[in-house]
Each structure stands twice: as structure tokens, then as C-alpha cells.
Design a protein around this motif. Structure first.
Motif, PDB file in Angstrom:
ATOM      1  N   VAL A 168       1.019  -1.389  -0.007  1.00 58.27           N
ATOM      2  CA  VAL A 168      -0.221   0.339  -0.333  1.00 58.27           C
ATOM      3  C   VAL A 168       1.013   1.002  -0.248  1.00 58.27           C
ATOM      4  O   VAL A 168       0.312   2.432  -1.094  1.00 58.27           O
ATOM      5  CB  VAL A 168      -1.083  -0.054   1.683  1.00 58.27           C
ATOM      6  CG1 VAL A 168      -1.991   1.032   1.612  1.00 58.27           C
ATOM      7  CG2 VAL A 168      -1.443  -1.346   1.291  1.00 58.27           C
ATOM      8  N   LEU A 169       1.303   1.026   1.141  1.00 59.23           N
ATOM      9  CA  LEU A 169       3.109   2.771   1.102  1.00 59.23           C
ATOM     10  C   LEU A 169       3.615   2.618  -0.338  1.00 59.23           C
ATOM     11  O   LEU A 169       4.263   3.234  -0.778  1.00 59.23           O
ATOM     12  CB  LEU A 169       4.074   2.169   1.971  1.00 59.23           C
ATOM     13  CG  LEU A 169       3.345   2.330   3.648  1.00 59.23           C
ATOM     14  CD1 LEU A 169       4.502   2.225   4.816  1.00 59.23           C
ATOM     15  CD2 LEU A 169       2.211   3.835   3.827  1.00 59.23           C
ATOM     16  N   VAL A 170       3.726   1.297  -1.092  1.00 60.85           N
ATOM     17  CA  VAL A 170       4.804   1.428  -2.122  1.00 60.85           C
ATOM     18  C   VAL A 170       3.805   1.879  -2.937  1.00 60.85           C
ATOM     19  O   VAL A 170       4.372   2.745  -3.753  1.00 60.85           O
ATOM     20  CB  VAL A 170       5.535   0.613  -2.518  1.00 60.85           C
ATOM     21  CG1 VAL A 170       5.747  -0.018  -3.949  1.00 60.85           C
ATOM     22  CG2 VAL A 170       6.330  -0.599  -1.264  1.00 60.85           C
ATOM     23  N   THR A 171       2.960   1.484  -3.173  1.00 61.92           N
ATOM     24  CA  THR A 171       1.824   1.962  -4.545  1.00 61.92           C
ATOM     25  C   THR A 171       1.447   3.338  -4.095  1.00 61.92           C
ATOM     26  O   THR A 171       1.234   4.573  -5.445  1.00 61.92           O
ATOM     27  CB  THR A 171       0.547   1.530  -4.207  1.00 61.92           C
ATOM     28  OG1 THR A 171       1.100  -0.048  -4.961  1.00 61.92           O
ATOM     29  CG2 THR A 171      -0.250   1.695  -5.953  1.00 61.92           C
ATOM     30  N   ALA A 172       0.857   4.107  -2.558  1.00 58.44           N
ATOM     31  CA  ALA A 172       1.071   5.532  -2.619  1.00 58.44           C
ATOM     32  C   ALA A 172       1.957   6.368  -2.885  1.00 58.44           C
ATOM     33  O   ALA A 172       1.553   7.902  -3.238  1.00 58.44           O
ATOM     34  CB  ALA A 172       0.951   5.771  -1.244  1.00 58.44           C
ATOM     35  N   PHE A 173       2.397   6.337  -3.343  1.00 54.82           N
ATOM     36  CA  PHE A 173       3.957   7.349  -3.247  1.00 54.82           C
ATOM     37  C   PHE A 173       4.455   6.942  -5.303  1.00 54.82           C
ATOM     38  O   PHE A 173       5.106   7.590  -5.351  1.00 54.82           O
ATOM     39  CB  PHE A 173       4.823   7.865  -2.625  1.00 54.82           C
ATOM     40  CG  PHE A 173       4.973   8.066  -1.032  1.00 54.82           C
ATOM     41  CD1 PHE A 173       4.684   8.591  -0.908  1.00 54.82           C
ATOM     42  CD2 PHE A 173       4.028   6.938  -0.319  1.00 54.82           C
ATOM     43  CE1 PHE A 173       4.749   9.970   0.387  1.00 54.82           C
ATOM     44  CE2 PHE A 173       4.071   7.437   1.047  1.00 54.82           C
ATOM     45  CZ  PHE A 173       4.384   8.851   1.441  1.00 54.82           C
ATOM     46  N   ILE A 174       2.984   6.360  -5.230  1.00 50.86           N
ATOM     47  CA  ILE A 174       4.036   6.362  -7.332  1.00 50.86           C
ATOM     48  C   ILE A 174       3.239   7.392  -8.065  1.00 50.86           C
ATOM     49  O   ILE A 174       2.601   7.313  -7.963  1.00 50.86           O
ATOM     50  CB  ILE A 174       3.348   4.741  -7.957  1.00 50.86           C
ATOM     51  CG1 ILE A 174       4.638   3.791  -7.387  1.00 50.86           C
ATOM     52  CG2 ILE A 174       3.790   5.186  -9.048  1.00 50.86           C
ATOM     53  CD1 ILE A 174       3.781   2.738  -7.204  1.00 50.86           C
ATOM     54  N   CYS A 175       4.158   8.380  -8.315  1.00 51.66           N
ATOM     55  CA  CYS A 175       3.658   9.117  -9.766  1.00 51.66           C
ATOM     56  C   CYS A 175       4.728   9.901 -10.265  1.00 51.66           C
ATOM     57  O   CYS A 175       4.652  10.194 -10.728  1.00 51.66           O
ATOM     58  CB  CYS A 175       3.264  10.893  -9.113  1.00 51.66           C
ATOM     59  SG  CYS A 175       5.021  11.345  -7.447  1.00 51.66           S
TER      60      CYS A 175
END
Length: 356
Positions: A168-175
Motif C-alpha cells: 500500500v505504501l509503495v503504491t501510495a507514493f508512485i507518481c
């Protein structure tokens, strides 16, 4: 994760300028050749298609209802008007695609989405403010019990559940895949660094507050789909109105975030299929085809995936050397299920700061 994201974006920009690369795929092509570029573009496609399917499933759950562990949680439209064919999931998502997603997908420049991005951030803040307000009121009147501060680890299975927060954390900061597009459209390219830093600070604040207050409010009763918790009596005045406000604001937030995630999906699909062609925004027919195709796939994906956390599916971090792809369902801890619904905020924050 925020510090890793900032460091990885700084590396992207530094070597992009050194190699005069104007896109993420171009940078990967310079560093790893054609194979590296193709792998990157495929990874972005896999990640973004999965994320968009997740968004559409959440929107369907919120508006049309969902069932979990044998219990049915009524959607907003179902609660207002009862069960009808026109507020069933398939029809609601079709109408949303035709009249919300499709018009926003017609923009060929990413700065055209700045207004909708700013509005999506405002809606996310509305969701957060209401959640925080409800939690504070219930804390003051003593109707919230002290939640568990430590995980309940009794066997190997419960131990592995502790790690469900990591994806979840990895996905959260993908931009990362949007950074080049924004950087290319900035009048002053030196602005990109403060934009990224401010966006990450805002995102981290929203994530932390959402996870803490969401868990405080529902405790051990926090569902995998935390929005489904807002279909019950909250034990405060105007409970029904606040429940609807939370769910409607978050559904609208995801609708406006959708085109921001779709933009790099279309860009990388075009680069994968037509690597030597002129820019897709200069070819209207090609632009239309690579817009319609992914939308059809997303609608089919929503039909065959019934739970968004089960297909939260796909994790691609630019800090990693290979795409991390995970289709099978996995059990989310209660804190991470609250955090999961803050994930999408990372996309509009970057655009809101860019716009202002």
C-alpha cells in the motif's frame, strides 16, 4: 517512502537533463536500451490499468453497494432510491465512463487537468475533515474505546499480515510517470523540485491522518473497504448525512483523479505501439484509438474483479528494478485498509501544486 520517492525522482530528473530525455521511456531507453524502455512502458501499463480498475470498483461499491463477509453494504444511490436497474453497478460505471471519464480523457495536455485535480484534492480534504471531526466528537463524548496499539500476532499467518501495509505504501507514493509530463510543461523547470517536495509533504500528512483517524473511529471493526463502515449509525447527530457526504466526496474524488492516472497509461501505450510515430496528440485517429481501448478493458476488469483490495493488484515502484505484479487477493490489516483509501491522493496533489 516519501524520502525514497523524492530521491528517485531527483535521480530521474538529473539523468533526464543530462541525456536530454523528455520522457520516462526515453530515459529508460538511454540507460538500458530498447529492452529497458519496453519493460518500463509495459510496467506502467500494468500498474495503471490495475489502479484504474481499482478506482472503478471503489466507485461502484460506493454508489451501488457491495457485499462483504455475508453482509450487504448499501450504496449511496441504493440507499436514496432503492434497488433499480439504473443504479446497478454495471450501468452506473457505464454512465460514469461516458459522461465523466471520457470528456476528461479528451484533453491532450496534462495541464488541462489542473482544475479537476485541485477539485479532487478539495474533495479528499472534505472526506478527511469529516472523518477527523466525527472521531473527535466521539472521543469527547467517550463513545470510542481504546483501540489495540499492537498487532495481534498468534501464528505465522497473522505475522505475514503485518507486511500487507508495505505494498500500500509503495503504491501510495508512485507518481514518477507523470513527472516528465509536468516538467515539460513548466515555464521554469527549476520549479519541479519544490513542487515534488511540497506534494510529498501534503501526501504524507493526508496518509497519516487518514490511517490514524480511520482506525480510531472504527477500531477492530475497520473493514477492508473502510468506506463500507460509513453505512452504519455513527452514534452522533446527522449520522446519515455525514455518511453520505463522506462516500459521495470520495467517489467524486476518484472520478476526478481517474484521468490523471489514465494520462500516462495512454502516453506509454502509444510509445509502446508506435515508438517512431509523431506525438500522439498530433494524430487524432491514433489518439482516439488508444483512448477507447483501455477504457473497454477497465470496464471488463470491473466486471470480473469483485473486490478492489483483492486486486489492489499491481505495484510498480520506480525505486525497484522490476515490476511488482500481484493479482491474487491478500488480507489487509485494519490500519492499512484505512491507509489504502488515501493512496490516490498522491496523484492530484502534484497537479494542484503545479497549477498554483
Amino acid at each position: 517512502m516519501a524520502f525514497l520517492t523524492e530521491a528517485s525522482i531527483e535521480l530521474l530528473l538529473r539523468f533526464s537533463r543530462a541525456g536530454k530525455s523528455a520522457s520516462y521511456g526515453g530515459l529508460m531507453g538511454d540507460a538500458f536500451g530498447k529492452t529497458g524502455r519496453i519493460l518500463l512502458q509495459v510496467a506502467v501499463l500494468i500498474n495503471n490499468i490495475g489502479v484504474l480498475i481499482v478506482y472503478m470498483i471503489i466507485i461502484g461499491d460506493v454508489l451501488s453497494g457491495t457485499s462483504s463477509s455475508g453482509a450487504h453494504h448499501a450504496g449511496v444511490l441504493e440507499g436514496w432510491f432503492g434497488e433499480h436497474w439504473w443504479n446497478a453497478r454495471a450501468f452506473v460505471l457505464l454512465i460514469t465512463t461516458l459522461f465523466v471519464f471520457s470528456p476528461l480523457a479528451c484533453f491532450k495536455r496534462i495541464d488541462s487537468l489542473s482544475y479537476t485535480s485541485a477539485l479532487s484534492v478539495a474533495l479528499a480534504v472534505v472526506f478527511l475533515v469529516i472523518t477527523v471531526g466525527i472521531t473527535i466528537v466521539k472521543l469527547l463524548n467517550g463513545s470510542i474505546a481504546m483501540p489495540r496499539l499492537m498487532p495481534d500476532v498468534t501464528d505465522l499467518t497473522s505475522f505475514w499480515k503485518l507486511f500487507t501495509t508495505v505494498p500500500v505504501l509503495v503504491t501510495a507514493f508512485i507518481c514518477h510517470y507523470n513527472v516528465h509530463s509536468i516538467d515539460n510543461e513548466l515555464e521554469d523547470s527549476t520549479q519541479i523540485k519544490p513542487v515534488v517536495r511540497t506534494a510529498l509533504a501534503l501526501c504524507s500528512s493526508v496518509y497519516i491522518m487518514t490511517s490514524i483517524f480511520g482506525f480510531l473511529l472504527f477500531g477492530d471493526g475497520t473493514l477492508d473497504d473502510v468506506l463500507a463502515n460509513f453505512d452504519m449509525d455513527l452514534g452522533i447527530p446527522y449520522s446519515s448525512l455525514l455518511n453520505d457526504a463522506v462516500r459521495v466526496s470520495y467517489a467524486a474524488h476518484l472520478m476526478l483523479v481517474f484521468p490523471i492516472v489514465f494520462f500516462p497509461l495512454r502516453l506509454n501505450l502509444d510509445g509502446l505501439l508506435f515508438p517512431s510515430a509523431r506525438p500522439f496528440h498530433q494524430a487524432n485517429m491514433r489518439f482516439a484509438l488508444i483512448t477507447i481501448g483501455p477504457y473497454r478493458y477497465n470496464l471488463l476488469g470491473c466486471k470480473f474483479h469483485s473486490k478492489h483490495l483483492g486486486c489492489f493488484p499491481i505495484h510498480w515502484s520506480n525505486c525497484c528494478s522490476l515490476p511488482w505484479f500481484h493479482f491474487s487477493g491478500f488480507p489487509y490489516s485494519q490500519v492499512s485498509s484505512s491507509l489504502a483509501f488515501a493512496v490516490s491522493a498522491s496523484y492530484p496533489f502534484l497537479f494542484m501544486i503545479y497549477f498554483f
